[in-house]
Scaffold this active site. Structure first.
Site, PDB file in Angstrom:
ATOM      1  N   ASP A 249      11.199  -1.986   0.942  1.00  0.00           N
ATOM      2  CA  ASP A 249      12.433  -0.753   1.763  1.00  0.00           C
ATOM      3  C   ASP A 249      12.162   0.261   1.045  1.00  0.00           C
ATOM      4  OD1 ASP A 249      13.732   0.360   3.765  1.00  0.00           O
ATOM      5  OD2 ASP A 249      15.662  -0.776   3.336  1.00  0.00           O
TER       6      ASP A 249
HETATM    7  C1  BGC Z   1      15.202   1.914   5.514  1.00  0.00           C
HETATM    8  C2  BGC Z   1      14.851   0.821   6.285  1.00  0.00           C
HETATM    9  C3  BGC Z   1      13.691   2.250   6.766  1.00  0.00           C
HETATM   10  C4  BGC Z   1      12.767   2.700   5.926  1.00  0.00           C
HETATM   11  C5  BGC Z   1      11.479   3.677   6.040  1.00  0.00           C
HETATM   12  C6  BGC Z   1      15.045   3.206   4.703  1.00  0.00           C
HETATM   13  O1  BGC Z   1      15.927   3.826   4.319  1.00  0.00           O
HETATM   14  O2  BGC Z   1      16.614   1.226   5.147  1.00  0.00           O
HETATM   15  O3  BGC Z   1      15.519   0.812   7.499  1.00  0.00           O
HETATM   16  O4  BGC Z   1      12.794   1.330   7.590  1.00  0.00           O
HETATM   17  O5  BGC Z   1      13.715   3.474   5.477  1.00  0.00           O
HETATM   18  O6  BGC Z   1      12.041   4.859   7.240  1.00  0.00           O
END
Ligand code: BGC
Length: 832
Positions: A249
């Site tokens: 993530d």
């Molecule tokens: C989120 C993800 C997301 C990623 C990119 C993160 O903060 O938890 O779900 O895909 O950011 O935007």
């Protein structure tokens, strides 16, 4: 290579990924530096390419209910920089359709838009389980039930990947709260992990082979998910046979080298601030084997080669068709919760008082990384105005300010005025946008006082008050007995307003069913005292008793049960049959039931199948969803639905065996219209090859673990026994203990912390919201307080290096001279 072992001593071997000649050849030509560079992104949204060897850079983008592509690669979460895309209903609404075919269509449409924008991987779907109604991202997740989530997410992944675009199954795993999501340690017992929290990941990985899986921010029973060998390699690859790529993530990587060894292939976003150097150094010094690095690179190259095989189709999709699909999905996902006296559907001759600002400025999606910039918006106001006949009257009153939750008595008086002059009062209410956003959990389950007061005031003067709710998670409804009809429209995407009008006027017959329980009060769930946990750990003390598994086992009354949803027609269930009265656990059994539309309108029914273990040696929920089917029927027509059950439908996770196990004996097959509306029951005897074992300890201590009616039913001691390991301490950090993983909110009382806070706040208000006084900006600042220091690298861009952070950490821990020395050294060593 150092081999990792799991808790029970099994060797955890990463598989070699998909090898193809091209990938192998390129791998052989890469330098160590190039390999290291490929293991992290080029920037926020693109992977690294190696032009020298012809490896292109590919793009990824959020998210689960529409494409959120940023125009500029360094734009983190600035919504104004999004490319417009169709905003489909969010996952909670899609889940309430209980329609895998529809989810596949939506997935395909999003895949098509991704292709048109040159995006190779969609960052979704999210299959985390709704452990509590308060999780701030519940709108982005499907259900409290792993079976339903599994089937729907599988369809979605297939839809996107049918288009030659990859998905990222997220957030792996046990990312069930937003509070302290970057650092919290989720303490989950093994049965809950396997039966509830990993089950959807397992199913989707095996059935749909997502191109990528996203490792979550949080820790799970100790290690960070992004460096968890048992999770990323032992379970995901070795047990489930996953061959795709694992990415982090955004900002979830703690120790890069430990992550690679554990099975994390790609760090996102790419910071290019020294991490690649850590990998190179680890290989050179023999701390990381080249073989492990090669496996990761191979998986990156395999992903790039799959993406490169997809022909891009710039700007080539039918925006109208996608808008209409979004409208259909919103119509199928809305749930008619109540309809006394058949107030609905409406007819065009009725005079309508349309009340509530959401009718003109709809809530249609949640906040955070999934927020799409829609191609257009249908409002319920416009759609209803078109349906009110020439002789009838339409009036409007906003009732509240959608941007705040402050009471507005003058707006409520005005609404009461228009309500009493109309035949029908339609009140649009729910949750303001800043109540439901990534990064923050709700503190309570109530609607804002102004929405509750508005509904009460309108219902007082108009007996035909219909409430339309726009929200992404369950609410308390203190006024529910005072209104005859409630339509839960959830977050309907860009065409949600038009979909609601079609449902209200009966052009579409409601067929959505709740994919989550609406309890009367938050306190009805024994886990409410353990959500959210913190500061360091969150104990999942309710174990497997999540959602209806808890309410139904404890026989607690609920406001609206799991699976509930009304229609303008009625259905009967007859002729429940099993293909055999006995089943061997390596076989299958077919359950069939006849459904008849007994009303006067065509409609769709979601037939649900729950399995009840009549007698068990271990504790089990009283029933669990193991099959469902959605059927369409004209009036007075019947159809036979057949649902197949297999070994897994009857199994529980045996912690001694470390495998799924079916206990021989009788099981009830319950078929119905919701978990509390079972219409027919049959019994099957399941035989098993496993010899019957003596009673297991968990079963013996059933009462101790599972007093579901108690207020805080799961004592720490009992949970520790169930977990089988000592529970880690949950005390706040003190000065001297801070690490780069310490959230800002845990660092108090030093000049350095004060300065850091000022700098971070300034960054947050410019990055997330233009209006620093808005409730949304205030909430963004709360989020910031939970950011660990290492994530500051993300916010601060290239200016802050790990060395500078190291020095800062010394200062925060009260070691002033050492801190200043390290920072000065880092500044001196910076490349010019
Ligand atoms: C989120 C993800 C997301 C990623 C990119 C993160 O903060 O938890 O779900 O895909 O950011 O935007």
């Amino acid at each position: 290579m150092r081999l990792k072992t799991s808790r029970n001593g099994t060797v955890l071997m990463p598989d070699r990924g998909l090898d193809s000649t091209g990938v192998g050849e390129i791998l052989a030509r890469l330098t160590l530096q190039e390999k290291a560079a490929l293991c992290s992104g080029q920037d926020f949204w693109n992977l690294e390419g190696v032009p020298r060897t012809g490896v292109p850079s590919i793009a990824v983008a959020d998210g689960p209910h529409g494409l959120r592509k940023q125009r500029h690669t360094q734009d983190g979460f600035v919504q104004s920089s999004n490319v417009p895309a169709t905003c489909f209903p969010t996952a909670v609404t899609l889940a309430s359709t209980w329609d895998p075919d529809l989810l596949r269509e939506v997935g395909a449409a999003i895949g098509e838009e991704a292709r048109a924008e040159g995006v190779s991987v969609i960052l979704g779907p999210g299959v985390n389980i709704k452990r509590s109604p308060l999780c701030g991202r519940n709108f982005e997740y499907y259900s409290e039930d792993p079976y339903l989530s599994s089937v729907l997410a599988t369809a979605f992944v297939r839809g996107v990947q049918d288009m030659g675009v990859g998905t990222s199954l997220k957030h792996f795993a046990a990312n069930n709260q937003e509070t302290r999501r970057f650092s919290i340690n989720a303490i989950v017992d093994e049965r809950a992990l396997r039966e509830i929290y990993l089950a959807s990941f397992e199913h989707v990985v095996k059935a749909a082979r997502p191109w990528t899986v996203m490792a979550a921010y949080n820790r799970l029973n100790g290690p960070y998910c992004s460096e968890h060998p048992e999770l990323l390699t032992g379970i995901l690859r070795n047990e489930w046979g996953y061959q795709g790529l694992v990415m982090s993530d955004w900002g979830a990587v703690n120790q890069r080298v430990a992550g690679l060894e554990a099975g994390l292939d790609l760090e996102m976003p790419g910071l290019k601030n020294g991490r690649d150097g850590e990998i190179v150094e680890a290989v050179r010094e023999g701390h990381l084997s080249m073989e492990v690095l090669d496996w990761a690179v191979e998986r990156v190259l395999t992903l790039v080669s799959k993406a490169a095989a997809t022909g891009l189709a710039p700007d080539d999709y039918d925006r109208d068709a996608h808008h209409h699909l979004a409208r259909r999905a919103a119509g199928e996902g809305a749930v008619l919760l109540k309809n006394e006296g058949a107030v609905l559907p409406l007819t065009s001759d009725l005079s309508i008082a349309l009340i509530g600002a959401f009718a003109k400025s709809p809530r249609y999606q949640g906040g955070g990384s999934s927020a799409v910039t829609p191609t257009r918006i249908d409002t319920a106001y416009d759609a209803i105005a078109r349906r009110v006949g020439a002789g009838a009257m339409l009036t409007y009153a906003p009732g509240y300010d959608p941007k705040t939750d402050a009471l507005a008595p003058a707006l409520i008086d005005e609404a009461q005025q228009v309500a009493q002059e109309a035949e029908i009062a339609l009140v649009f209410a729910g949750l303001p946008a800043f109540y439901e956003t990534e990064g923050l959990d709700r503190q309570h389950m109530a609607m804002p006082a102004q929405h509750n007061s508005l509904i009460e005031a309108v219902a007082e003067v108009n007996p035909n008050t219909v409430v339309v709710l726009m929200n992404g998670a369950p609410l308390e409804m203190p006024w529910q007995v005072k209104v005859p009809a409630i339509l839960e429209a959830y977050l309907g995407g860009q065409a949600g307003g038009a979909a609601v009008a079609r449902l209200l006027y009966g052009e579409v017959n409601p067929s959505g069913k709740l994919a989550e329980t609406f309890p009367f009060r938050l306190e009805d769930h024994p886990a409410h005292a353990f959500f959210t946990g913190g500061p360091r750990t969150v104990e999942y003390r309710e174990s497997i008793y999540v959602g209806y598994r808890c309410y139904d086992t404890a026989d607690k009354p609920v406001l609206f049960p799991f699976g509930h949803g009304l229609s303008y027609t009625t259905f009967s269930y007859t002729d429940l049959r099993l293909s055999a009265s006995q089943m061997h656990d390596d076989g299958e059994i077919d359950v069939s039931v006849t459904i008849t539309n007994t009303g006067t309108r065509a409609g769709r029914e979601v037939v649900q199948l729950y399995v009840h273990d009549v007698e068990s040696i271990v504790f089990r929920p009283t029933q669990e969803l193991k099959g469902f089917a959605k059927v369409s029927l004209e009036p007075r027509k019947s159809t036979t639905v057949t649902i197949a059950l297999n070994r897994r439908s009857f199994a529980y996770w045996d912690t001694g065996l470390r495998d799924w196990r079916v206990e021989a004996g009788e099981f009830e097959i319950r078929v119905g219209a919701s978990s509390r509306d079972i219409r027919a029951v049959a019994t099957v005897e399941v035989r098993t090859t496993h010899p019957r074992r003596p009673r297991v300890p968990e079963g013996d201590r059933l009462a101790e673990y599972c007093d579901l009616n108690g207020d805080t039913a799961f004592s720490r001691g009992a949970f520790a026994a169930l977990h089988g390991r000592p529970l880690p301490a949950n005390l706040p950090e003190r000065r001297g203990e801070h690490t780069l993983n310490t959230p800002l909110c845990d660092i108090q009382g030093s000049l350095a912390a004060w300065l850091l806070r000022i700098v971070m706040r300034r960054q947050a208000s410019t990055a997330i919201s233009e209006d620093p006084d808005s409730p949304m900006a205030r909430r963004a600042q709360e989020m910031l307080e939970e950011m660990p220091l290492r994530m500051w690298l993300l916010q601060a861009g290239g200016g802050v290096t790990p060395e500078v952070l190291g020095g800062l950490l010394e200062l925060l821990n009260g070691r002033l001279i050492q801190g200043i020395r390290v920072i000065l050294q880092a500044i001196r060593n910076r490349p010019s």
